[in-house]
Write a protein that holds these residues in place. Sequence first.
Motif, PDB file in Angstrom:
ATOM      1  N   ALA A  91       0.825  -1.206   0.000  1.00  0.00           N
ATOM      2  CA  ALA A  91       0.000   0.000   0.000  1.00  0.00           C
ATOM      3  C   ALA A  91       0.861   1.258   0.000  1.00  0.00           C
ATOM      4  O   ALA A  91       0.565   2.234  -0.705  1.00  0.00           O
ATOM      5  CB  ALA A  91      -0.927  -0.006   1.222  1.00  0.00           C
ATOM      6  N   LEU A  92       1.921   1.232   0.775  1.00  0.00           N
ATOM      7  CA  LEU A  92       2.830   2.376   0.835  1.00  0.00           C
ATOM      8  C   LEU A  92       3.443   2.659  -0.532  1.00  0.00           C
ATOM      9  O   LEU A  92       3.467   3.809  -0.998  1.00  0.00           O
ATOM     10  CB  LEU A  92       3.931   2.102   1.864  1.00  0.00           C
ATOM     11  N   LEU A  93       3.925   1.614  -1.208  1.00  0.00           N
ATOM     12  CA  LEU A  93       4.538   1.801  -2.528  1.00  0.00           C
ATOM     13  C   LEU A  93       3.501   2.201  -3.566  1.00  0.00           C
ATOM     14  O   LEU A  93       3.798   2.989  -4.471  1.00  0.00           O
ATOM     15  CB  LEU A  93       5.262   0.530  -2.951  1.00  0.00           C
ATOM     16  N   HIS A  94       2.303   1.657  -3.461  1.00  0.00           N
ATOM     17  CA  HIS A  94       1.236   2.009  -4.398  1.00  0.00           C
ATOM     18  C   HIS A  94       0.931   3.506  -4.332  1.00  0.00           C
ATOM     19  O   HIS A  94       0.865   4.189  -5.368  1.00  0.00           O
ATOM     20  CB  HIS A  94      -0.009   1.192  -4.052  1.00  0.00           C
ATOM     21  N   PHE A 101       3.307   0.395  -8.818  1.00  0.00           N
ATOM     22  CA  PHE A 101       3.777  -0.832  -8.177  1.00  0.00           C
ATOM     23  C   PHE A 101       2.806  -1.976  -8.411  1.00  0.00           C
ATOM     24  O   PHE A 101       1.590  -1.821  -8.285  1.00  0.00           O
ATOM     25  CB  PHE A 101       3.944  -0.614  -6.672  1.00  0.00           C
ATOM     26  N   SER A 102       3.352  -3.147  -8.757  1.00  0.00           N
ATOM     27  CA  SER A 102       2.572  -4.377  -8.867  1.00  0.00           C
ATOM     28  C   SER A 102       3.084  -5.378  -7.840  1.00  0.00           C
ATOM     29  O   SER A 102       4.301  -5.587  -7.725  1.00  0.00           O
ATOM     30  CB  SER A 102       2.697  -4.989 -10.264  1.00  0.00           C
ATOM     31  N   LEU A 103       2.160  -6.003  -7.132  1.00  0.00           N
ATOM     32  CA  LEU A 103       2.524  -6.977  -6.106  1.00  0.00           C
ATOM     33  C   LEU A 103       2.312  -8.384  -6.648  1.00  0.00           C
ATOM     34  O   LEU A 103       1.177  -8.819  -6.835  1.00  0.00           O
ATOM     35  CB  LEU A 103       1.689  -6.765  -4.845  1.00  0.00           C
ATOM     36  N   GLY A 104       3.410  -9.071  -6.916  1.00  0.00           N
ATOM     37  CA  GLY A 104       3.331 -10.475  -7.288  1.00  0.00           C
ATOM     38  C   GLY A 104       3.622 -11.323  -6.071  1.00  0.00           C
ATOM     39  O   GLY A 104       4.584 -11.058  -5.334  1.00  0.00           O
ATOM     40  N   PRO A 162      -4.732   1.938   0.449  1.00  0.00           N
ATOM     41  CA  PRO A 162      -4.360   2.068  -0.973  1.00  0.00           C
ATOM     42  C   PRO A 162      -5.249   3.039  -1.742  1.00  0.00           C
ATOM     43  O   PRO A 162      -4.788   3.682  -2.687  1.00  0.00           O
ATOM     44  CB  PRO A 162      -4.500   0.644  -1.498  1.00  0.00           C
ATOM     45  N   ASP A 163      -6.513   3.146  -1.346  1.00  0.00           N
ATOM     46  CA  ASP A 163      -7.419   4.028  -2.095  1.00  0.00           C
ATOM     47  C   ASP A 163      -7.182   5.500  -1.796  1.00  0.00           C
ATOM     48  O   ASP A 163      -7.892   6.356  -2.320  1.00  0.00           O
ATOM     49  CB  ASP A 163      -8.885   3.657  -1.847  1.00  0.00           C
ATOM     50  N   GLU A 164      -6.175   5.807  -0.992  1.00  0.00           N
ATOM     51  CA  GLU A 164      -5.781   7.195  -0.777  1.00  0.00           C
ATOM     52  C   GLU A 164      -4.996   7.764  -1.958  1.00  0.00           C
ATOM     53  O   GLU A 164      -4.715   8.960  -2.005  1.00  0.00           O
ATOM     54  CB  GLU A 164      -4.952   7.321   0.500  1.00  0.00           C
ATOM     55  N   LEU A 165      -4.597   6.906  -2.894  1.00  0.00           N
ATOM     56  CA  LEU A 165      -3.931   7.391  -4.099  1.00  0.00           C
ATOM     57  C   LEU A 165      -4.902   8.263  -4.889  1.00  0.00           C
ATOM     58  O   LEU A 165      -5.998   7.836  -5.237  1.00  0.00           O
ATOM     59  CB  LEU A 165      -3.468   6.216  -4.970  1.00  0.00           C
ATOM     60  N   ILE A 166      -4.485   9.484  -5.178  1.00  0.00           N
ATOM     61  CA  ILE A 166      -5.341  10.440  -5.888  1.00  0.00           C
ATOM     62  C   ILE A 166      -5.178  10.247  -7.396  1.00  0.00           C
ATOM     63  O   ILE A 166      -4.069  10.291  -7.927  1.00  0.00           O
ATOM     64  CB  ILE A 166      -4.979  11.880  -5.486  1.00  0.00           C
ATOM     65  N   VAL A 171      -6.418   0.112  -5.667  1.00  0.00           N
ATOM     66  CA  VAL A 171      -5.581  -0.922  -5.056  1.00  0.00           C
ATOM     67  C   VAL A 171      -4.416  -1.231  -5.983  1.00  0.00           C
ATOM     68  O   VAL A 171      -4.529  -1.060  -7.203  1.00  0.00           O
ATOM     69  CB  VAL A 171      -6.367  -2.221  -4.767  1.00  0.00           C
ATOM     70  N   PRO A 172      -3.294  -1.697  -5.441  1.00  0.00           N
ATOM     71  CA  PRO A 172      -2.202  -2.121  -6.319  1.00  0.00           C
ATOM     72  C   PRO A 172      -2.567  -3.413  -7.043  1.00  0.00           C
ATOM     73  O   PRO A 172      -3.291  -4.256  -6.504  1.00  0.00           O
ATOM     74  CB  PRO A 172      -1.029  -2.348  -5.351  1.00  0.00           C
ATOM     75  N   GLU A 173      -2.091  -3.561  -8.261  1.00  0.00           N
ATOM     76  CA  GLU A 173      -2.285  -4.805  -8.988  1.00  0.00           C
ATOM     77  C   GLU A 173      -1.666  -5.953  -8.193  1.00  0.00           C
ATOM     78  O   GLU A 173      -0.560  -5.838  -7.678  1.00  0.00           O
ATOM     79  CB  GLU A 173      -1.623  -4.710 -10.356  1.00  0.00           C
ATOM     80  N   THR A 174      -2.392  -7.068  -8.101  1.00  0.00           N
ATOM     81  CA  THR A 174      -1.873  -8.261  -7.436  1.00  0.00           C
ATOM     82  C   THR A 174      -1.875  -9.416  -8.419  1.00  0.00           C
ATOM     83  O   THR A 174      -2.891  -9.709  -9.057  1.00  0.00           O
ATOM     84  CB  THR A 174      -2.716  -8.627  -6.203  1.00  0.00           C
TER      85      THR A 174
END
Length: 342
Positions: A91-94, A101-104, A162-166, A171-174
Motif C-alpha cells: 500500500a505504501l509503494l502504491h 507498483f505491482s505486487l506479485g 491504498p485508495d488514498e492514491l489520488i 488498489v495495487p495490482e496483485t
Amino acid sequence: MRVGTFVLAAQFPGQGQGEALHRAVRSAEVAEEAGLDSVWLAEHHFVPYGVCPSAVTLAALLLGRTRRIRVGTAVSVLPGTHPVALGEQAALLHVTSGGRFSLGVGRGGPWVDLEVFGSGIEAYESGFPDALDLLLRWLREPSVAAASERFSFREVAVVPRPDELIGGPPVPETVVACTSSRTVRLAAERALPMLLGMHCGDEEKAEMVAFWQRCALEAGHPREMVLEAPHVSAGVAQIASSAADASEILLKAMPGWLKQGLDAHITIDGRVRVMRDPLAYTEMLCGLHPVGPPQLAADRLAATAERTGIRRFALLVEGSGELAATEENIRRLGEDVLPLLR
C-alpha cells in the motif's frame, strides 16, 4: 503488447553479491531508458541463484530511481512473511509511486526459509490460501480483523489505505505465480492474473490460461474481465546477430549459475529434490524464448501472445552474467525488438 524485464539479481560463479545487486539496479534503470514497460523482481533467501532477499524493498529503491516504468515483485514469497506486513508495504509503494507498483505473490518452495522465519512447512503446504485472502482484505478494506488458525488479531485500521492514491487505481495490482492447477484455481476464483514461469512452453501456458478462464467463469466473474485478464509470461531474452550467437552467450554463462544456485537450496524437512540438468535446461530456454536476432525475438513473442492470449512479458535479460552485456541486451530489446511488435 507490454514487454518488461525479469530481474533475479543472479550471482554467477566468481562474482560477488554486490556485483549482482548493482547489475540488478542498473538493468532496471536501463529498462526505463530503453522504453520497456516494466521490471519484475525476484526474491530468494540464502542462495546465489538470486541475492535479493526482499523484492518489495528493492522495488522501493527502483521506484525512487525511475519515473515511468512499472515495478513489480515476481514474487514476494507469502509463506515467509506476515500478509499484513506485506500489505502495508504494498500500500505504501502504491500510494507513493503514483500507482506504478505491482505486487506479485507466490508459495515459494519447501525451503529452509520456512524454518528460519518461523512460519513452518504448513505455511507452504496448506497456508497459502488463508494468507492470500488476508492480504487481499488488507488491500481492499478500511479495517481488518482475523480469526483463523494461523492469523488471529483484533480489528485494526489499514494505514495507509491504498485508495488514498489520488487519480489512480484504488488498489495495487496483485498477481499470483502459478505452477499447479490448485494455484491456478485459487487465482481464478479471486480474479487475480497469473504469472507463468519461464520453464513453461506456449502449449502449457495456453492450457493454464484456459483452465484459469473456466474457473473464473464458474466463480461468477464477468466474461469480459475473464477474457481480458492481464496475465504475465516469464521468459528469457538474449538479442544477438544470430540465434547461434545468442544461444552461445547463454550457454557459456547460465549453466554454471544454475548449478551453483539451484544446488544451494536446502529443504526444511530433508525431502528429495529433483534437479534439472543445467545445460539441458539452458538449451530448452533458448528454444522457447526470444533468443536470437531482433526479428526472431519479435516473432517468438508474437507467437506466444497468439497461442496463449498473454500480452505481458517479464524477460530475464541478465543471462550473460555481465553488466555491460546485460545493458546492451536491454537496449537492443527496446530499440530493435519493440518497434517490430508495434
